[in-house]
Design a protein around this motif. Sequence first.
Motif, PDB file in Angstrom:
ATOM      1  N   ARG A  67       0.855  -1.184   0.180  1.00  0.00           N
ATOM      2  CA  ARG A  67      -0.087  -0.092  -0.115  1.00  0.00           C
ATOM      3  C   ARG A  67       1.137   1.211  -0.048  1.00  0.00           C
ATOM      4  NH1 ARG A  67      -3.727   0.059  -2.182  1.00  0.00           N
ATOM      5  NH2 ARG A  67      -4.966  -1.361  -1.004  1.00  0.00           N
ATOM      6  N   GLU A  68       2.029   1.057   0.666  1.00  0.00           N
ATOM      7  CA  GLU A  68       3.003   2.326   0.686  1.00  0.00           C
ATOM      8  C   GLU A  68       3.501   2.608  -0.616  1.00  0.00           C
ATOM      9  OE1 GLU A  68       6.978   3.711   2.850  1.00  0.00           O
ATOM     10  OE2 GLU A  68       6.186   2.039   3.492  1.00  0.00           O
ATOM     11  N   PRO A  71       0.223   2.705  -4.203  1.00  0.00           N
ATOM     12  CA  PRO A  71      -0.970   3.044  -3.627  1.00  0.00           C
ATOM     13  C   PRO A  71      -2.326   2.685  -4.362  1.00  0.00           C
ATOM     14  CG  PRO A  71       0.361   4.957  -3.648  1.00  0.00           C
ATOM     15  CD  PRO A  71       0.939   3.870  -4.508  1.00  0.00           C
ATOM     16  N   GLY A  94      -4.165  -1.783   4.885  1.00  0.00           N
ATOM     17  CA  GLY A  94      -4.444  -1.325   3.576  1.00  0.00           C
ATOM     18  C   GLY A  94      -4.850  -2.292   2.748  1.00  0.00           C
ATOM     19  N   HIS A 126      -1.467  11.212  -6.201  1.00  0.00           N
ATOM     20  CA  HIS A 126      -0.339  10.905  -5.391  1.00  0.00           C
ATOM     21  C   HIS A 126       0.061  12.088  -4.662  1.00  0.00           C
ATOM     22  CE1 HIS A 126      -0.143   7.677  -8.200  1.00  0.00           C
ATOM     23  NE2 HIS A 126      -0.398   6.951  -7.140  1.00  0.00           N
ATOM     24  N   TRP A 230       6.939   5.596  -5.154  1.00  0.00           N
ATOM     25  CA  TRP A 230       5.782   4.949  -5.240  1.00  0.00           C
ATOM     26  C   TRP A 230       5.842   4.812  -6.822  1.00  0.00           C
ATOM     27  CZ3 TRP A 230       5.865  10.202  -5.583  1.00  0.00           C
ATOM     28  CH2 TRP A 230       5.505  10.877  -6.531  1.00  0.00           C
TER      29      TRP A 230
END
Length: 232
Positions: A67-68, A71, A94, A126, A230
């Motif tokens: 999830r980190e 996303p 998450g 984001h 990400w």
Amino acid sequence: MPSPLSILLVTAQAHLSEQVQALLDTELQVINSPEALEDEVPEALEVCIIDADKDPEQTFELCSRLREVQPLVGIVCITKAADQAARIKALACGADHALALPLEPVELTAAIRSLTRHLESSGLTHKQLKNQPNSIEINRQNRCIRGPESEQTLTHSEFVLLQALARAKGKQLELWQIYDVLGKNEQTLQKTALEAQISRLRKKLKDSGAGNQALRAMRLKGYQLCCPCWIS
């Protein structure tokens, strides 16, 4: 149920793998444990179904990590029938959906349809990540990194390695894991050549605005990615 999404299933239970594949009526990629993610899944994920029956804590850690760094990934956790606490924790870590064993076909297919709609219509930008100093975007469509200073094109090996580092626990990989990720060994990719490859990737990270210490060597061990990132 036909699905346009690429789906990864994390389970060591062969019968569960067969059941999920039959219910979704689509090809799945299956790995036996979260530790195999970096070595066996070089591409970015769209949906990850994780079996938490045997090791819930390992599942929760993987949910948080995915999830980190990615996303928009869709995450479905599968837990023991009577373990409501595990389903609640999976959601807190998450997961988008937490389902109980034995699987109800309607629940699983509904969860995947929901994720399909979400991923197709999502307009997330984001912003919260972009506002962090030295943060970079790893763009899988264009195979590049984008940071506050510039965009840098990656080679296939650089992209695969950087993505694996981003998804790894602690954002670090040991040398043997790096060789596995690249599909090489010390004979086909000598250590000096690997170090040169790492050096070129480090420069691209620096030039993109990720900072001077974005990719650090861990003495006699491997390398660690040390910037917010990400996967898009």
